[in-house]
Structure formats: structure tokens, C-alpha cells
Motif scaffolding. Structure first.
Motif, PDB file in Angstrom:
ATOM      1  N   ASN A  58       0.804  -1.237   0.000  1.00  0.00           N
ATOM      2  CA  ASN A  58       0.000   0.000   0.000  1.00  0.00           C
ATOM      3  C   ASN A  58       0.832   1.280   0.000  1.00  0.00           C
ATOM      4  N   CYS A  59       2.032   1.209  -0.543  1.00  0.00           N
ATOM      5  CA  CYS A  59       2.834   2.421  -0.743  1.00  0.00           C
ATOM      6  C   CYS A  59       2.055   3.324  -1.712  1.00  0.00           C
ATOM      7  N   ASP A  60       2.021   4.631  -1.434  1.00  0.00           N
ATOM      8  CA  ASP A  60       1.199   5.533  -2.249  1.00  0.00           C
ATOM      9  C   ASP A  60       1.947   6.157  -3.423  1.00  0.00           C
ATOM     10  N   LEU A  61       3.238   6.381  -3.253  1.00  0.00           N
ATOM     11  CA  LEU A  61       4.031   6.947  -4.352  1.00  0.00           C
ATOM     12  C   LEU A  61       5.498   6.587  -4.146  1.00  0.00           C
ATOM     13  N   VAL A  62       6.230   6.570  -5.240  1.00  0.00           N
ATOM     14  CA  VAL A  62       7.595   6.053  -5.150  1.00  0.00           C
ATOM     15  C   VAL A  62       8.561   6.963  -5.899  1.00  0.00           C
ATOM     16  N   ARG A  63       9.774   7.050  -5.353  1.00  0.00           N
ATOM     17  CA  ARG A  63      10.793   7.920  -5.956  1.00  0.00           C
ATOM     18  C   ARG A  63      11.921   7.064  -6.516  1.00  0.00           C
ATOM     19  N   VAL A  64      12.451   7.502  -7.641  1.00  0.00           N
ATOM     20  CA  VAL A  64      13.617   6.813  -8.207  1.00  0.00           C
ATOM     21  C   VAL A  64      14.726   7.837  -8.431  1.00  0.00           C
ATOM     22  N   ALA A  65      15.961   7.383  -8.324  1.00  0.00           N
ATOM     23  CA  ALA A  65      17.100   8.279  -8.542  1.00  0.00           C
ATOM     24  C   ALA A  65      17.304   8.479 -10.039  1.00  0.00           C
ATOM     25  N   VAL A  66      17.601   9.731 -10.416  1.00  0.00           N
ATOM     26  CA  VAL A  66      17.898  10.007 -11.831  1.00  0.00           C
ATOM     27  C   VAL A  66      19.276  10.680 -11.913  1.00  0.00           C
ATOM     28  N   PRO A  67      20.338   9.862 -11.864  1.00  0.00           N
ATOM     29  CA  PRO A  67      21.680  10.450 -11.929  1.00  0.00           C
ATOM     30  C   PRO A  67      22.212  10.574 -13.355  1.00  0.00           C
ATOM     31  N   ASN A  68      21.471  10.025 -14.341  1.00  0.00           N
ATOM     32  CA  ASN A  68      21.943  10.100 -15.728  1.00  0.00           C
ATOM     33  C   ASN A  68      20.752  10.024 -16.686  1.00  0.00           C
ATOM     34  N   LEU A  69      21.024  10.280 -17.953  1.00  0.00           N
ATOM     35  CA  LEU A  69      19.929  10.325 -18.941  1.00  0.00           C
ATOM     36  C   LEU A  69      19.265   8.971 -19.148  1.00  0.00           C
ATOM     37  N   GLU A  70      20.059   7.912 -19.007  1.00  0.00           N
ATOM     38  CA  GLU A  70      19.507   6.565 -19.172  1.00  0.00           C
ATOM     39  C   GLU A  70      18.399   6.323 -18.130  1.00  0.00           C
ATOM     40  N   ALA A  71      18.657   6.783 -16.911  1.00  0.00           N
ATOM     41  CA  ALA A  71      17.656   6.622 -15.841  1.00  0.00           C
ATOM     42  C   ALA A  71      16.405   7.434 -16.174  1.00  0.00           C
ATOM     43  N   ALA A  72      16.602   8.656 -16.677  1.00  0.00           N
ATOM     44  CA  ALA A  72      15.445   9.496 -17.026  1.00  0.00           C
ATOM     45  C   ALA A  72      14.610   8.823 -18.117  1.00  0.00           C
ATOM     46  N   ARG A  73      15.297   8.250 -19.095  1.00  0.00           N
ATOM     47  CA  ARG A  73      14.578   7.604 -20.210  1.00  0.00           C
ATOM     48  C   ARG A  73      13.817   6.367 -19.743  1.00  0.00           C
ATOM     49  N   ALA A  74      14.332   5.706 -18.690  1.00  0.00           N
ATOM     50  CA  ALA A  74      13.681   4.476 -18.200  1.00  0.00           C
ATOM     51  C   ALA A  74      12.318   4.768 -17.574  1.00  0.00           C
ATOM     52  N   ILE A  75      12.103   6.024 -17.170  1.00  0.00           N
ATOM     53  CA  ILE A  75      10.871   6.367 -16.441  1.00  0.00           C
ATOM     54  C   ILE A  75       9.621   5.980 -17.237  1.00  0.00           C
ATOM     55  N   ALA A  76       9.615   6.263 -18.522  1.00  0.00           N
ATOM     56  CA  ALA A  76       8.420   5.977 -19.332  1.00  0.00           C
ATOM     57  C   ALA A  76       8.080   4.487 -19.283  1.00  0.00           C
ATOM     58  N   LYS A  77       9.097   3.645 -19.418  1.00  0.00           N
ATOM     59  CA  LYS A  77       8.849   2.191 -19.439  1.00  0.00           C
ATOM     60  C   LYS A  77       8.433   1.690 -18.055  1.00  0.00           C
ATOM     61  N   ILE A  78       9.036   2.260 -17.019  1.00  0.00           N
ATOM     62  CA  ILE A  78       8.665   1.846 -15.650  1.00  0.00           C
ATOM     63  C   ILE A  78       7.206   2.214 -15.398  1.00  0.00           C
ATOM     64  N   LYS A  79       6.844   3.421 -15.805  1.00  0.00           N
ATOM     65  CA  LYS A  79       5.479   3.893 -15.535  1.00  0.00           C
ATOM     66  C   LYS A  79       4.409   3.028 -16.203  1.00  0.00           C
ATOM     67  N   GLU A  80       4.743   2.472 -17.353  1.00  0.00           N
ATOM     68  CA  GLU A  80       3.771   1.596 -18.040  1.00  0.00           C
ATOM     69  C   GLU A  80       3.424   0.374 -17.205  1.00  0.00           C
ATOM     70  N   ARG A  81       4.338   0.009 -16.286  1.00  0.00           N
ATOM     71  CA  ARG A  81       4.164  -1.272 -15.583  1.00  0.00           C
ATOM     72  C   ARG A  81       3.864  -1.123 -14.093  1.00  0.00           C
ATOM     73  N   ILE A  82       3.643   0.099 -13.642  1.00  0.00           N
ATOM     74  CA  ILE A  82       3.312   0.288 -12.219  1.00  0.00           C
ATOM     75  C   ILE A  82       2.014   1.079 -12.096  1.00  0.00           C
ATOM     76  N   LYS A  83       1.450   1.078 -10.871  1.00  0.00           N
ATOM     77  CA  LYS A  83       0.161   1.759 -10.691  1.00  0.00           C
ATOM     78  C   LYS A  83       0.302   3.092  -9.963  1.00  0.00           C
ATOM     79  N   ILE A  84       1.329   3.218  -9.118  1.00  0.00           N
ATOM     80  CA  ILE A  84       1.404   4.418  -8.271  1.00  0.00           C
ATOM     81  C   ILE A  84       2.215   5.531  -8.957  1.00  0.00           C
ATOM     82  N   PRO A  85       1.972   6.785  -8.564  1.00  0.00           N
ATOM     83  CA  PRO A  85       2.730   7.888  -9.167  1.00  0.00           C
ATOM     84  C   PRO A  85       4.234   7.771  -8.902  1.00  0.00           C
ATOM     85  N   LEU A  86       4.996   8.278  -9.847  1.00  0.00           N
ATOM     86  CA  LEU A  86       6.452   8.134  -9.779  1.00  0.00           C
ATOM     87  C   LEU A  86       7.134   9.508  -9.685  1.00  0.00           C
ATOM     88  N   ILE A  87       8.098   9.579  -8.800  1.00  0.00           N
ATOM     89  CA  ILE A  87       8.838  10.832  -8.573  1.00  0.00           C
ATOM     90  C   ILE A  87      10.281  10.642  -9.041  1.00  0.00           C
TER      91      ILE A  87
END
Ligand code: SF4
Length: 379
Positions: A58-87
Motif C-alpha cells: 500500500n505504498c502511495d508513491l515512489v521515488r527513483v534516482a535520476v543520476p543520468n539520462l539513461e535513468a530518465a529515459r527508463a521512467i516511461a517504461k517503468i510507468k507503463e508497468r506500475i500503478k502508483i505515481p512516480l517521482i
């Protein structure tokens, strides 16, 4: 000062509302629990797996580290597969914030003091050419967040305070953190940006409490509470419970992150217990049990573990109070307050429902089973 009725679930601080994807924060919206992934964000498979484990708790929202562009680009694919908002958690490089927003982050966490280093906000005329460029970078983040309808957390942290405030106060004291927060808040308002959450974190519990108490009086933004770098278990959980619990009991705080040197799942389990103890989390029963003493004549600790396991296994999500007591000394009082209660005796016990004796003298071996039958039928 505590609110008069001392029930934080009934008297929360009035704030603006922040929108993070489908989640609302502030005012009377439930206090949201959040955690941060410990995976490399660009490892999409592992990051999604960890977020799903957090969602199951029952976590309501989750944060991920974005130390590089590869991590930023991964956000779209991660979001497709999760339900909670992403920070997206971004430091130093404004381009990573822009890329995170472009790839669908619902919120970004930045510390403006490290996006615009050493900027002396009170004297913009004196700021250097290079500082003005940094400031434009911050404006670009705000513009992109507006365009994407994303939220921004202004994350003031005692460990990364602007140099001029260090010079003025001599340490990252609560007053310095509050001044930093207010200067950036003013800047965001000048840019006509209001979908904001604010944090003023410190690894020192007393500093964090004072900073949040002070900022709560000076602005009406939803507050993200945290004692930063709180440490391993159990120390980190205890520091967080003291710091966050003190503030939440005063009606302060709209989302919490328990920061542990442990698995993110443990952060949510701890956050949930902090909120439950203040009646701010009502999707699970609250279990009360005695510590045992020389009067105990049943195996109470094993019994509490069984009850806890049973509540989880049965998926009981009501806001019930369940008391498991070793003897009748405090049990009758607790039973009156509880929905369901066990009071132990000599190798046997009584079961109470809503303060009334439901069944007496049940042999110890059958107590938990009988208790479960009662909860199933009335829960
Ligand atoms: S409830 Fe009874 S057994 Fe449990 S600690 Fe209190 S006195 Fe001891």
C-alpha cells in the motif's frame, strides 16, 4: 502546540492541494506513504519488481534516482508497468529534470540550492552571469513541469544548504533551512507555479521537528516529512517515529518517507505503523498486546505472532482494534476499547467482542482458532 482534540486524523493543517498523477496531497487527503527505490533506475526489470512489492504494501508513491539520462529515459517504461505515481529525484543537472518530466515523471524532487548553486536570492542584481544562467535553468524546469502538469518538491536538506545561509547562520539550523525554503518558494510563486510540496529535512531529529514546525506557520504548502539518513533498523525507525510522529500528532505533514538503511519495503512497513499509531492509517487493524510479566500463564508472545499472521493472511483491512492480553489486570479495560480482545488466564483465556465477554475459559490451544472464527463472523 497540540490541537485541542489531540486526534490528528480530525485536525490536519490546512494547506493547498498538490496533484501528483492521480494522487492528491494536503488538507484532509490521507497522509501518503512513500519510499525510494534502491535499484539502478535504468534496470527496469528490477526497479519495477521493487515498486510492485511496495505497491503490495500500500505504498502511495515512489521515488527513483535520476543520476543520468539513461535513468530518465527508463521512467516511461517503468510507468507503463506500475500503478502508483512516480517521482524523479534529481540533483545538480537541470537537463535530467527536463528529461524526467519529458518521460512522464509525475513529480520531480529538486533542491533548488544545488540546481542554482550559491545564488544570493535577496540581491539578484549582484548575482553573477553564471548564476543567472543557472536561474534560467531552474525556470526551464518549472516551465516544463507546468506543461506536463507535474508536481515539484522543493527539497531543502540540511546537508546541502546554500553557502550564504551557512555564512549567515554558521550551521544548517532550522532557521537557515526555513529561510532557504521561503526564498525558493517566493521564486516559484514569481514563476506562477503552485503545484508544490515542500520538505525541510535534517538528520537531527530536533532540527527537523523545529524546521517543520516553523515552516508550517509560514506557508500553506503540503509538507513532505522526513528525518533524512535516519540509519539502520531499529534506530532509523525510532528516530523517524519520534520526528515524524511528533509533527503528525500536531496535524503537520501530508506525506512521509521513513529513510532507512534497509529495504524500501521496511520503510513502508515502518511508515504504516507510525501512521496507524496516530489513527492516520485505517486500512489495517491495530494490534494491542501486553509485554508479558510474572503473571502471564499463557504463551502470549507466540499467540500475538499467530494473531498478526492470521490478520495478514485473512486480508483483514478494516480499521479494527485487536487486543491480546496476558491476564485480566489491564485486559478488561483494553477489551472495552477494542473490537476484539483475548484475556489470558492459566493455560486458558476469555474472548471479548466490543467490550462484552463472548466466550470464557477457552483452552490455550484453541484460543487463536476461536478468536479467528469470531473475527471472521463479526469483522
Ligand atoms: S496484562 Fe497481565 S500479563 Fe500482561 S503485562 Fe499486564 S499484568 Fe502482566
Amino acid at each position: 502546540m497540540l490541537f485541542k482534540n489531540h486526534d490528528p486524523s480530525k485536525r490536519r493543517r490546512k494547506t493547498q492541494t498538490a496533484t501528483i498523477g492521480k494522487l492528491k496531497l494536503g488538507n484532509d487527503y490521507p497522509v501518503a506513504m512513500q519510499s525510494m527505490c534502491s535499484t539502478k533506475t535504468e534496470n527496469i526489470r528490477e526497479t519495477v519488481a521493487q515498486i510492485r512489492r511496495l505497491e503490495a504494501l500500500n505504498c502511495d508513491l515512489v521515488r527513483v534516482a535520476v543520476p543520468n539520462l539513461e535513468a530518465a529515459r527508463a521512467i516511461a517504461k517503468i510507468k507503463e508497468r506500475i500503478k502508483i505515481p512516480l517521482i524523479a529525484d534529481v540533483h545538480f543537472d537541470y537537463r535530467l529534470a527536463l528529461a524526467s518530466l519529458e518521460h512522464g515523471a509525475d513529480k520531480i524532487r529538486i533542491n533548488p540550492g544545488n540546481i542554482v548553486p550559491n545564488f544570493i536570492f535577496k540581491s539578484p542584481g549582484e548575482s553573477s552571469h553564471i548564476t543567472r544562467i543557472y536561474l534560467e535553468n531552474l525556470k526551464a524546469i518549472i516551465k516544463k513541469a507546468k506543461e506536463k502538469k507535474a508536481c515539484i518538491r522543493i527539497g531543502i536538506n540540511s546537508g546541502s544548504l546554500e553557502q550564504d545561509l551557512w555564512d549567515k547562520y554558521g550551521s544548517p539550523c532550522p532557521e537557515a533551512m526555513v529561510e532557504s525554503a521561503l526564498r525558493w518558494l517566493k521564486f516559484f510563486k514569481q514563476q506562477d507555479f503552485y503545484n508544490l510540496v515542500l520538505s525541510v529535512k535534517s538528520s537531527r531529529v530536533l532540527n527537523a521537528i523545529q524546521a517543520y514546525q516553523q515552516i508550517a506557520k509560514k506557508c500553506d504548502l503540503p509538507l513532505h516529512l522526513g528525518v533524512t539518513e535516519a540509519g539502520p533498523l531499529p534506530e532509523g525507525a525510532i528516530k523517524s517515529a519520534v520526528g515524524l510522529g511528533t509533527l503528525l500528532a500536531q496535524g503537520i505533514g501530508d506525506t512521509i518517507r521513513v529513510s532507512l538503511s534497509d529495504k524500501p519495503e521496511m520503510e513502508i512497513i515502518t511508515a504504516k505503523e507510525i501512521l496507524k499509531s496516530l489513527k492516520l492509517y485505517t486500512k489495517e487493524p491495530d494490534i494491542i498486546s501486553c509485554p508479558t510479566c510474572g503473571r502471564t500463564e499463557i504463551n502470549l508472545i507466540a499467540m500475538v505472532k499467530k494473531v498478526k499472521k492470521m490478520v495478514k493472511k485473512e486480508g483483514i483491512t478494516q480499521n479494527l482494534t485487536i487486543a491480546v492480553m496476558g491476564c485480566t489486570v489491564n485486559a478488561l479495560g483494553e477489551a472495552k476499547e477494542a473490537d476484539f480482545a483475548i484475556a489470558g488466564g492459566k493455560k486458558q483465556g476469555n474472548i471479548y467482542y466490543k467490550g462484552e465477554l463472548f466466550k470464557g475459559n477457552i483452552p490455550e490451544k484453541e484460543l487463536v482458532k476461536e478468536f479467528l472464527t469470531l473475527i471472521r463472523s463479526r469483522g
